[in-house]
Design a protein around this motif. Structure first.
Motif, PDB file in Angstrom:
ATOM      1  N   PRO A  63       0.812  -1.213   0.000  1.00  0.00           N
ATOM      2  CA  PRO A  63       0.000   0.000   0.000  1.00  0.00           C
ATOM      3  C   PRO A  63       0.848   1.266   0.000  1.00  0.00           C
ATOM      4  O   PRO A  63       1.992   1.283   0.449  1.00  0.00           O
ATOM      5  CB  PRO A  63      -0.789  -0.119   1.315  1.00  0.00           C
ATOM      6  CG  PRO A  63       0.074  -0.953   2.199  1.00  0.00           C
ATOM      7  CD  PRO A  63       0.766  -1.926   1.289  1.00  0.00           C
TER       8      PRO A  63
ATOM      9  N   ARG B 285      -0.579  -7.173  12.479  1.00  0.00           N
ATOM     10  CA  ARG B 285      -1.235  -6.112  13.237  1.00  0.00           C
ATOM     11  C   ARG B 285      -2.733  -6.131  12.969  1.00  0.00           C
ATOM     12  O   ARG B 285      -3.185  -6.534  11.901  1.00  0.00           O
ATOM     13  CB  ARG B 285      -0.641  -4.748  12.876  1.00  0.00           C
ATOM     14  CG  ARG B 285       0.762  -4.569  13.404  1.00  0.00           C
ATOM     15  CD  ARG B 285       1.240  -3.143  13.310  1.00  0.00           C
ATOM     16  NE  ARG B 285       2.571  -3.023  13.888  1.00  0.00           N
ATOM     17  CZ  ARG B 285       2.805  -2.853  15.196  1.00  0.00           C
ATOM     18  NH1 ARG B 285       1.791  -2.773  16.047  1.00  0.00           N
ATOM     19  NH2 ARG B 285       4.045  -2.747  15.642  1.00  0.00           N
ATOM     20  N   GLU B 286      -3.489  -5.651  13.947  1.00  0.00           N
ATOM     21  CA  GLU B 286      -4.949  -5.772  13.909  1.00  0.00           C
ATOM     22  C   GLU B 286      -5.563  -5.178  12.650  1.00  0.00           C
ATOM     23  O   GLU B 286      -6.510  -5.723  12.089  1.00  0.00           O
ATOM     24  CB  GLU B 286      -5.539  -5.070  15.143  1.00  0.00           C
ATOM     25  CG  GLU B 286      -7.060  -5.120  15.207  1.00  0.00           C
ATOM     26  CD  GLU B 286      -7.613  -4.391  16.409  1.00  0.00           C
ATOM     27  OE1 GLU B 286      -6.808  -3.801  17.183  1.00  0.00           O
ATOM     28  OE2 GLU B 286      -8.846  -4.395  16.602  1.00  0.00           O
ATOM     29  N   HIS B 287      -5.001  -4.034  12.224  1.00  0.00           N
ATOM     30  CA  HIS B 287      -5.593  -3.335  11.088  1.00  0.00           C
ATOM     31  C   HIS B 287      -4.768  -3.482   9.818  1.00  0.00           C
ATOM     32  O   HIS B 287      -4.846  -2.649   8.928  1.00  0.00           O
ATOM     33  CB  HIS B 287      -5.809  -1.867  11.452  1.00  0.00           C
ATOM     34  CG  HIS B 287      -6.791  -1.678  12.568  1.00  0.00           C
ATOM     35  ND1 HIS B 287      -8.091  -2.134  12.509  1.00  0.00           N
ATOM     36  CD2 HIS B 287      -6.652  -1.091  13.780  1.00  0.00           C
ATOM     37  CE1 HIS B 287      -8.701  -1.834  13.649  1.00  0.00           C
ATOM     38  NE2 HIS B 287      -7.866  -1.208  14.431  1.00  0.00           N
ATOM     39  N   ILE B 288      -3.970  -4.528   9.748  1.00  0.00           N
ATOM     40  CA  ILE B 288      -3.242  -4.863   8.521  1.00  0.00           C
ATOM     41  C   ILE B 288      -3.830  -6.157   7.980  1.00  0.00           C
ATOM     42  O   ILE B 288      -3.809  -7.188   8.661  1.00  0.00           O
ATOM     43  CB  ILE B 288      -1.739  -5.026   8.774  1.00  0.00           C
ATOM     44  CG1 ILE B 288      -1.115  -3.697   9.192  1.00  0.00           C
ATOM     45  CG2 ILE B 288      -1.042  -5.587   7.526  1.00  0.00           C
ATOM     46  CD1 ILE B 288      -1.155  -2.617   8.118  1.00  0.00           C
TER      47      ILE B 288
ATOM     48  N   PRO C  77      -4.034  -1.955   4.289  1.00  0.00           N
ATOM     49  CA  PRO C  77      -4.496  -1.452   5.589  1.00  0.00           C
ATOM     50  C   PRO C  77      -6.015  -1.469   5.650  1.00  0.00           C
ATOM     51  O   PRO C  77      -6.684  -1.073   4.702  1.00  0.00           O
ATOM     52  CB  PRO C  77      -3.968  -0.018   5.633  1.00  0.00           C
ATOM     53  CG  PRO C  77      -2.983   0.091   4.537  1.00  0.00           C
ATOM     54  CD  PRO C  77      -3.370  -0.912   3.514  1.00  0.00           C
TER      55      PRO C  77
ATOM     56  N   GLY D 146      -8.954   0.820  10.545  1.00  0.00           N
ATOM     57  CA  GLY D 146      -7.851   1.456  11.252  1.00  0.00           C
ATOM     58  C   GLY D 146      -7.906   2.967  11.265  1.00  0.00           C
ATOM     59  O   GLY D 146      -7.208   3.609  12.038  1.00  0.00           O
ATOM     60  N   GLY D 147      -8.698   3.567  10.432  1.00  0.00           N
ATOM     61  CA  GLY D 147      -8.760   5.020  10.374  1.00  0.00           C
ATOM     62  C   GLY D 147      -9.531   5.616  11.508  1.00  0.00           C
ATOM     63  O   GLY D 147      -9.515   6.796  11.706  1.00  0.00           O
TER      64      GLY D 147
ATOM     65  N   SER E  29       0.627   3.876   1.835  1.00  0.00           N
ATOM     66  CA  SER E  29       1.016   4.354   3.165  1.00  0.00           C
ATOM     67  C   SER E  29       2.222   3.591   3.711  1.00  0.00           C
ATOM     68  O   SER E  29       2.995   4.144   4.492  1.00  0.00           O
ATOM     69  CB  SER E  29      -0.162   4.240   4.139  1.00  0.00           C
ATOM     70  OG  SER E  29      -0.636   2.910   4.205  1.00  0.00           O
ATOM     71  N   LEU E  30       2.395   2.346   3.303  1.00  0.00           N
ATOM     72  CA  LEU E  30       3.579   1.601   3.736  1.00  0.00           C
ATOM     73  C   LEU E  30       4.805   2.044   2.933  1.00  0.00           C
ATOM     74  O   LEU E  30       5.896   2.205   3.481  1.00  0.00           O
ATOM     75  CB  LEU E  30       3.336   0.100   3.567  1.00  0.00           C
ATOM     76  CG  LEU E  30       4.464  -0.821   4.028  1.00  0.00           C
ATOM     77  CD1 LEU E  30       4.703  -0.685   5.532  1.00  0.00           C
ATOM     78  CD2 LEU E  30       4.160  -2.272   3.665  1.00  0.00           C
TER      79      LEU E  30
END
Lengths: 82, 356
Positions: A2, A49-52, A77, A81-82, A4-5
């Motif tokens: 993504p 991670r929870e939101h990945i 993502p 997660g937002g 953002s990563l």
């Protein structure tokens, strides 16, 4: 991978080929090339991670999901997660 | 006096607000990919900006910039309790001390870096304290938010954990003692306990390292013996509740707080009247400072890390609100002006001298 990563690892491409037997090995391979990426995608356990979200051939996957040489893996993502 | 730079940690990234000619201020940001950042500060040891917080997607990390925010790197290497331990949700405070960096995290723990924030290791003696199994989170979480190093002894430090209290170490973090005697914990039945008090912010002046101040959930306090005993300074303030506390850079007896109207009453300034309160006599008396601040219909809050002074004389005093306003005073708090508005919720304010 993504946007953002990639923003956190500017030298990494959005799309690449990686040899790995499962999702965990894939992410560790990414971390080997871009140190710190494991910590951004995974938390102690280890687990994602929870939101990945990771999808293998369109199906949501965990770290233990096996991969084949033709597997297509998406790292996305979660909207939550937002 | 050099130009002052204000380092802001916000809900949506880091900002650098710089004093310019003619009384103007420039704004740079949001930096650090707009991550939620609880603390942005300056590390004099490496000449770096340090930003700390946690992304809801990518977890907790410390960001570093050696070029005043033009470029950043980030790391959380070693910021972990291991695969069998709890996950670190975010970092609440990073403090430079004696050539090292210390990070306070949620769930509460203390970490140290000796390479400018690239790698970290836990100061494990703290969580080995006998009280640890009984630590309970406050409203904001189980957070280690205050790191107060002794000015000359690198092995001596105090820390504050919400709803747990103040701890002191004199041996570099190997062992710790509780330091809460005299501090009320009105939310716990019975006499005041050894720990469980909800400290919000600690402060001391380097010329008087045995004198500490704290803003607590249940009042403002001063200790004259390194935290062993605390005296209630709340009389004269409009509320016992508040978050930030800073000590004047030149005068150890002058302290600033911003009372809020109560934990269960909205946590905004009392009666919509924004004011900073100052004592010049170690808390014996307090005065309200509001010249230039909105004195009505201002239902804002100010969080624990969101007030700071510069090193000038008279001191510049600055604070940021939870609704994105940044205020500054050039004269020890006597007068105020709005420096910036429409920022994200401001979580931390620190100062740095530009052009140094």
């Amino acid at each position: 991978m993504p946007r953002s990563l990639i923003a956190l690892f500017p030298a990494a491409p959005r799309q690449l080929d990686v040899a790995a037997k499962d999702v965990e090995e894939l992410i560790r391979a990414l971390d080997g090339r871009w140190p710190g990426m494991w910590d951004r995608l995974c938390e102690p356990g280890p687990r994602l991670r929870e939101h990945i979200n990771v999808f293998v051939d369109g199906e949501r996957a965990s770290l233990t999901q096996p991969l084949t040489p033709r597997s297509v893996v998406h790292i996305i993502p979660a909207v939550a997660g937002g | 006096m050099g130009r002052t730079g204000l380092l802001l940690g916000t809900r949506k990234g880091a900002f650098l607000v710089a004093e310019e000619d003619g009384g103007r201020w420039s704004i740079k940001g949001p930096m650090c990919e707009a991550w939620p950042l609880h603390h942005v500060t300056w590390d004099p040891g490496t000449g770096s900006l340090i930003a700390a917080g946690g992304s809801p997607w990518y977890g907790a990390a410390v960001w570093r910039s050696t070029d005043m925010g033009e470029s950043w790197t980030h790391s959380s290497e070693g910021l972990t309790y291991g695969d069998d331990g709890p996950k670190i949700d975010t970092i609440w405070n990073v403090t430079a001390a004696h050539g090292a960096l210390y990070a306070g995290v949620d769930p509460a723990g203390l970490f140290r870096s000796d390479d400018g924030g690239r790698t970290w290791s836990e100061v494990s003696g703290l969580r080995a304290h006998s009280s640890e199994p009984h630590w309970q989170p406050g409203n904001g979480g189980l957070i280690l938010h205050s790191i107060t190093p002794h000015p000359s002894d690198p092995n001596h430090m105090w820390i504050g954990i919400s709803a747990v209290g103040v701890f002191e170490t004199r041996d570099g973090g190997a062992t710790w003692e509780t330091r809460n005697h005299g501090v009320r914990a009105d939310f716990i039945p019975g006499p005041a306990p050894e720990f469980g008090q909800c400290v919000h912010k600690l402060g001391l002046h380097p010329r008087r390292p045995d004198v500490l101040f704290q803003q607590n959930h249940c009042g403002v306090y001063r200790s004259d013996d390194g935290g062993a005993n605390w005296t209630d300074l709340t009389p004269g303030l409009p509320s016992e509740f508040g978050f930030p506390l800073v000590v004047h850079p030149q005068d150890p007896s002058t302290v600033y707080v911003i009372p809020l109207n109560g934990a269960d009453k909205g946590r905004h300034v009392p009666d919509g009247h924004l004011a900073v309160w100052r004592t010049r006599d170690d808390g014996a008396s307090w005065e309200s400072l509001d010249r230039g601040l909105p004195t009505r219909d201002a239902y804002v809050g100010v969080l624990r890390e969101a007030m700071a002074t510069d090193q000038n004389d008279p001191a510049g005093v600055y604070f940021g609100t939870s609704t994105g306003q940044l205020f500054g005073s050039p004269d020890d708090g006597d007068t105020w002006r709005l420096v910036a508005d429409f920022l994200p919720a401001i979580w931390s304010v620190e100062t740095v001298q530009l052009d140094a």
